[in-house]
Design an enzyme around this catalytic site. Structure first.
Site, PDB file in Angstrom:
ATOM      1  N   ASP A 103      -0.251   5.196   0.852  1.00 48.16           N
ATOM      2  CA  ASP A 103      -0.556   6.193   1.880  1.00 48.16           C
ATOM      3  C   ASP A 103      -0.657   5.536   3.254  1.00 48.16           C
ATOM      4  OD1 ASP A 103      -0.888   8.555   0.179  1.00 48.16           O
ATOM      5  OD2 ASP A 103      -2.616   7.484  -0.630  1.00 48.16           O
ATOM      6  N   ASP A 108       0.873  -1.164   0.000  1.00 48.82           N
ATOM      7  CA  ASP A 108       0.000   0.000   0.000  1.00 48.82           C
ATOM      8  C   ASP A 108       0.920   1.226   0.000  1.00 48.82           C
ATOM      9  OD1 ASP A 108      -2.382   1.682   0.623  1.00 48.82           O
ATOM     10  OD2 ASP A 108      -1.368   1.878   2.562  1.00 48.82           O
TER      11      ASP A 108
END
Length: 224
Positions: A11, A9
């Protein structure tokens, strides 16, 4: 040795973008004349596609209003990125070194699965000089929102790596739920935007970025 894939991922996992996210959400809701959601509520939706995020943050708004919120957020976030450059989403300490070391390991491939747009991800990768690390990049433009497994399934298909040889690394329950839905191990990180106790579907949760390589080894030892 079979190839293995580590999917990150972005953010809250690789970069700390909360200042830009909060600023863009504040601008979008302000332009629409709606009360700005609390900071905790905004951070809770990080990782979702924007249409899903706005449905959670403004459930009582009409569909056209939520569509304007999405566009307002995109415009504000883009403007902030142009103004701040790489500083708008700084890498967490140790991230660049971790990616460099991971990429140097034989048989390890690295990918991304993010709720960001293609434009946003490409700009971030360019700003931080990360392009050489990622062999597959999956974004919200091309898939259903997390926790649907489509992003991970596409990454596996692109790289030819089996689910047993892949790990999803993320900071939110959406990442861990997506990993479980795709049949891959989820490795949670505690420095992001969801509390560690929310990462119920994680195989394990690490507190420091330097703990990632041994955590990956432990996961793969169990699947070998």
């Amino acid at each position: 040795m079979s190839q293995r894939l580590v999917i990150f991922d972005v953010d809250g996992t690789l970069v700390d973008s909360q200042v830009s996210i909060i600023a863009a959400m504040t601008a979008a809701f302000g332009a629409e004349g709606l009360a700005v959601p609390a900071r905790a509520a905004v951070l809770a939706i990080v990782g979702l596609s924007l249409d899903h995020a706005m449905l959670r943050l403004a459930p009582g708004a009409a569909a056209d209003s939520r569509a304007r919120l999405v566009e307002g957020y995109k415009a504000a976030y883009h403007a902030h990125r142009l103004e701040q450059g790489a500083a708008h989403s700084p890498l967490f300490p140790g991230t660049a070194e971790m990616l460099e070391d991971l990429a140097a390991q034989p048989g390890i491939l690295i990918g991304v699965a993010t709720g960001k747009s293609r434009r946003g991800l490409d700009a971030l990768i360019e700003a931080h000089g990360l392009g050489r690390y990622f062999v597959t990049t999956q974004v919200a433009d091309d898939h259903p929102s997390k926790p649907h497994p489509a992003m991970i399934e596409a990454a596996l298909a692109e790289t030819g790596v089996s689910a047993a040889d892949a790990v999803m690394v993320g900071d939110t329950s959406y990442d861990m739920d997506m990993a479980r839905a795709a049949g891959v191990a989820g490795l949670g990180v505690s420095w992001g935007y969801h509390a560690p106790e929310a990462l119920k579907n994680a195989r394990s949760v690490i507190d420091r970025i330097e703990d990632l390589p041994p955590a990956l080894d432990r996961i793969w030892e169990k699947t070998a």
